[in-house]
Design an enzyme around this catalytic site. Structure first.
Site, mmCIF file in Angstrom:
data_model
loop_
_atom_site.group_PDB
_atom_site.id
_atom_site.type_symbol
_atom_site.label_atom_id
_atom_site.label_comp_id
_atom_site.label_asym_id
_atom_site.label_seq_id
_atom_site.Cartn_x
_atom_site.Cartn_y
_atom_site.Cartn_z
ATOM 1 C CB CYS A 2 3.066 10.603 7.876
ATOM 2 S SG CYS A 2 4.078 9.350 8.688
ATOM 3 N NE ARG A 27 -2.234 10.624 5.134
ATOM 4 C CZ ARG A 27 -2.468 9.635 4.272
ATOM 5 N NH1 ARG A 27 -3.696 9.419 3.861
ATOM 6 N NH2 ARG A 27 -1.501 8.877 3.841
ATOM 7 C CD1 TRP A 74 -0.247 6.155 13.250
ATOM 8 C CD2 TRP A 74 1.043 4.770 12.069
ATOM 9 N NE1 TRP A 74 -0.562 4.872 13.615
ATOM 10 C CE2 TRP A 74 0.211 4.000 12.913
ATOM 11 C CE3 TRP A 74 1.949 4.108 11.241
ATOM 12 C CZ2 TRP A 74 0.246 2.614 12.940
ATOM 13 C CZ3 TRP A 74 1.997 2.724 11.274
ATOM 14 C CH2 TRP A 74 1.150 2.000 12.111
ATOM 15 C CG ASN A 100 2.564 9.177 3.661
ATOM 16 O OD1 ASN A 100 2.672 8.368 4.570
ATOM 17 N ND2 ASN A 100 1.550 9.163 2.807
ATOM 18 N N GLY A 101 5.536 7.426 3.835
ATOM 19 C CA GLY A 101 5.864 6.149 3.220
ATOM 20 C C GLY A 101 7.032 5.482 3.937
ATOM 21 C CD GLU A 487 -17.221 -2.420 10.144
ATOM 22 O OE1 GLU A 487 -17.068 -1.198 10.303
ATOM 23 O OE2 GLU A 487 -16.272 -3.187 9.818
ATOM 24 C CE LYS A 491 -16.286 1.225 12.058
ATOM 25 N NZ LYS A 491 -15.267 0.284 11.656
ATOM 26 C CD GLU A 494 -11.758 0.417 13.593
ATOM 27 O OE1 GLU A 494 -10.979 0.635 12.664
ATOM 28 O OE2 GLU A 494 -12.988 0.608 13.504
ATOM 29 C CG HIS A 510 -18.955 -26.270 17.348
ATOM 30 N ND1 HIS A 510 -18.771 -27.613 17.066
ATOM 31 C CD2 HIS A 510 -20.198 -25.955 16.890
ATOM 32 C CE1 HIS A 510 -19.845 -28.084 16.455
ATOM 33 N NE2 HIS A 510 -20.726 -27.096 16.331
ATOM 34 C CE LYS A 607 -11.033 7.265 7.186
ATOM 35 N NZ LYS A 607 -12.179 6.645 7.859
#
Length: 612
Positions: A2, A27, A74, A100-101, A487, A491, A494, A510, A607
């Site tokens: 957060c 965040r 979050w 936060n945590g 990558e 993206k 996301e 395969h 983030k």
């Protein structure tokens, strides 16, 4: 993961707090709230949803308090709701807290408090914090200037887990206390006012002078002073650090979104990361690294450990370390690495990559490697972050603040710095000088080539309009290009929510080729000269099954073979991951915009992943 903000000064706190939350919304954005001290009582205003919802709360404009704390969430414990939003107060409404945590033993502490008559109104782990502080506060019979701090320290000593905490008390209206363990927290020093935040950019427009707390340290803030204490409440001195970032680095500067701004900042980010580390005619210089030829020659393995996009940067680094330095290099996901009893000893160098420097799994993996006797090296974008304080050695990308959740300039800066680090090692080991000399020249030319690549944006945007309604896509590559495919696929997932997969092109037969259907889009990267023919053959296999094809390449290839070909500047294969990802960053961005999505704040993501 957060975001928290705090202010103590002579101005109205609420506008400053909300402004900070808006800059921290990357965040977390499930809910938001602020708490201020109003005439020796605590006020809380909070709601679920985005920070902007706070402006609609009745009475928020009438707040006059000059001391306050704030939070954008979050969710981890408890669904997003007004009840679960921070700040939280204790039952007596003496203390207000943002956190936060994760408090891992909150079930145990919650039961303890319930047994002692406390009532809980949310599902969060955070609500135990102000109530436990009140429990110790009520037991302390000494009324002095440190009573508030003592109660807070007693409570924190009971917590297991991670936390960055701000707390205010109606009995101490001219104080705010903060602490941290494994969660980011910075303190901004102003003139007759002070600030607190999870990240520097949130308060960078107010000050450039910062204190960085270590784990288990406490700061008591007033308007005119900041006092620091260790875990035992012994007074300690802290050095203020001046941050050179421009405040506008945390603004959009006319771009529609932070992500687009950060994509276009990549030439500058790469120039800054290269910095003065070398010239074409001189060896690389890392003054902060004491590695000798004797030490590097003893290494039997390098581990590169990271999560998400940073792990993909590590995959590019694996290729460079092995080819330039001839040292076996493995790349591992931090969340898996730490649980599989890895073969690490004093002959292992472990490199940890984290943009924020606060990624919980990466920090835990670092601590494990130190216990096993390995040397540890952190690569981060944030000076003074947790990972850089834990590692034996640290080096920094210079990408500046990255606000969008989907990483762009941080990724390319990480690849750049890892490449320079590999050159540095190779020069110490006195190997591959015939490769290194032209590679250095290519590095110096890279920012201009990135600028040239960015001019392809209109063509990429046009192609995005043809494929943005796709449900599935494939990304293919061989060699170093396969790491870029990973990558690029991430993206797209996301920010566009399109299902995508990346595969080594040679693996198509395969199994994955069974999924290729008429009009499915397959995107391929071709930059390795010795693999061009193989890649074209693999792409032909999907074309014959009806796929639409986009190819990103710097090779001389007949564009008529594919539906669309994007030609990027030619460069060394060691550097091609930096150039070839840029059109694919833009493609994901434009697809997301065509779909009308929030590019900077994709759903369910934050983030910095500061909890497991």
């Amino acid at each position: 993961m957060c975001g928290i903000v705090g202010y103590i000064g002579n101005q109205k706190a609420s506008p400053i707090l909300i402004n900070g939350l808006i800059r921290l919304e990357y965040r977390g954005y499930d809910s938001a709230g602020i708490s201020t001290i109003e005439k020796n009582s605590l006020s809380i205003m909070k709601d679920k949803g985005r920070v902007k919802n706070l402006y609609q709360l009745e009475g928020i404009d009438s707040l006059t308090g000059t001391v306050g704390i704030a939070h954008t969430r979050w969710a981890t414990h408890g669904k997003p709701s007004q009840e679960n939003a921070h700040p939280h107060m204790d039952n007596s409404k003496t203390f207000s807290v943002v956190h936060n945590g994760i408090i891992e033993n909150y079930h145990e502490l919650r039961k303890f408090l319930i047994d002692h008559g406390y009532t809980f109104y949310s599902q969060t782990d955070t609500e135990i914090i102000p109530n436990l502080v009140h429990y110790y506060y009520s037991k302390d019979t000494v009324s002095d200037d440190l009573k508030f701090l003592r109660a807070f320290q007693h409570a924190c000593s009971d917590f297991k887990g991670s936390y960055g905490i701000e707390i205010i008390c109606k009995d101490y209206p001219d104080q705010m206390i903060v602490t941290r363990k494994d969660s980011p927290l910075v303190i901004g020093k102003g003139e007759e006012e002070n600030y607190v935040s999870s990240d520097i950019p949130a308060i960078l427009s107010f000050t450039r002078n910062f204190y960085l707390l270590n784990d288990f340290e406490y700061a008591v803030l007033s308007r005119n002073a900041i006092s620091f204490y260790d875990q035992e409440l012994q007074s300690i001195a802290k050095e203020v650090k001046h941050i050179e970032w421009n405040a506008s680095s945390a603004e959009k500067d006319g771009y529609e979104d932070f992500m687009l701004k950060e994509i276009y900042e990549q030439p500058t980010a790469i120039r800054e990361t290269i910095g003065a580390k070398f010239s074409e005619s001189s060896h690389c210089v890392f003054d902060e690294l004491p590695f000798t030829k004797e030490y590097l020659a003893t290494l039997n393995r390098i581990y590169i450990i990271a999560c998400g996009t940073a792990m993909h940067a590590g995959l590019a680094g694996k290729n460079t370390f092995e080819k330039l330095c001839k040292i076996s290099t493995e790349v591992d996901v931090a969340s898996e690495f730490r649980y599989r009893n890895p073969l690490v000893d004093e002959k292992t160098l472990c490199i940890f990559i984290s943009q924020s420097g606060e990624t919980a799994d990466t920090i835990a993996a670092l601590k494990l490697c130190k216990e096993k006797g390995a040397k540890t090296l952190a690569i981060s974008n944030v000076i003074g972050s947790s990972i850089t304080r834990e590692a034996d050695y640290s080096i920094y990308t210079h990408a500046g603040p990255e606000i969008a959740v989907a990483s762009t300039k941080a990724y390319t800066s990480q690849v750049m710095l890892i490449t320079i680090l590999a050159i540095y090692f190779a020069e110490i080991l006195e190997c591959n000088q015939n490769v290194i000399t032209p590679l250095k020249k290519e590095i110096m030319e890279l920012p201009k080539k990135i600028e040239e690549t960015l001019t392809l944006a209109k063509s990429i945007q046009d192609f995005s309009k043809k494929i943005y309604q796709e449900k599935d896509m494939f990304f293919l590559g061989r060699g170093i290009d396969e790491t870029v495919a990973k990558e690029a696929s991430l993206k797209l997932k996301e920010i566009s929510y399109i299902h995508s997969e990346s595969y080594p092109a040679g693996e198509l037969k395969h199994g994955p080729i069974a999924l290729i259907e008429n009009d499915m889009t397959v995107i391929s990267i071709i930059t390795e000269p010795n693999l061009v023919e193989k890649m074209i053959s693999n792409i032909q296999e999907v074309i014959t099954r009806g796929a639409k094809t986009l190819v990103i390449t710097n090779q001389e290839i007949d564009a008529n073979l594919f539906d669309r070909m994007i030609k990027i500047p030619e460069t060394s294969p060691f550097l091609s991951p930096i150039l070839s990802i840029i059109p694919l960053q833009l493609l994901s961005y434009y697809i997301s915009k065509e779909k009308g999505l929030d590019v900077d704040k994709p759903r369910n993501l934050a983030k910095s992943v500061t909890v497991e």
